[in-house]
Design a protein around this motif. Sequence first.
Motif: not given
Length: 222
Positions: A130-141, A158-175
């Motif tokens: 998902l790098a470079p950063t511009v590609t992340k901006r493309l997805i976001a745009d 619903a299948e995910l625990t709160p911690r898994e949801v938070e990890v997914l959020r960070q994955v979606a940020r491209g981390l």
Amino acid sequence: MPITVIVADDQAMVRDGIATLLDAAPDITVVAQAAEGAEAVRLVTAHRPDVVVMDVRMPVLDGLEATRRITALDGAAGEGTRVLVLTTFDLDEYVYEALGAGASGFLLKDSSVDDLRAAVRVVAGGEALLAPTVTKRLIADIAKRRSDRIQSRPESFAELTPREVEVLRQVARGLSNAEIALELFLAEQTVKTHVGRILMKLGLRDRTQAVVFAFENGLFLQ
């Protein structure tokens, strides 16, 4: 064993250039070239490569549909074959759809040789690019322009625990796993375990599909 690659691009000079640059790496071998998407699908069936480097805009069958067909192949012919989409940021706004079709990542055509080779290695290893950063901006745009059609659907998680949801959020940020570990004060191995469980629970192929899933299901709208 070297990473086997098929290059698909309708411009012969571009296609030959990419193939030459990749072939020059000691751990990468280009086994075939395709001038359009349908030919790429046939060559994947014949050669069973690790990675297809795919252009988006091609005649006969474009890269989007070719990606969809390659990632949908059953059995040994398609097993393990990943698609890396090469795109021009100003023109190819179909990349979001390519990721949804199963592409494991995308790279800009003006990227360096080292970035191209590194991208092939990352995708061949089963990770998302998902790098470079511009590609992340493309997805976001693209996601932002679709926001009027995106509904926040908590039941999707619903299948995910709160911690898994938070990890997914960070994955979606491209981390990366290491970056998520620092962000959430977790061990890197723990993050890797969470990511594996997220993919399994949601029936996703890799991190790229996890990003698409997060945007499509309004994770950042919750």
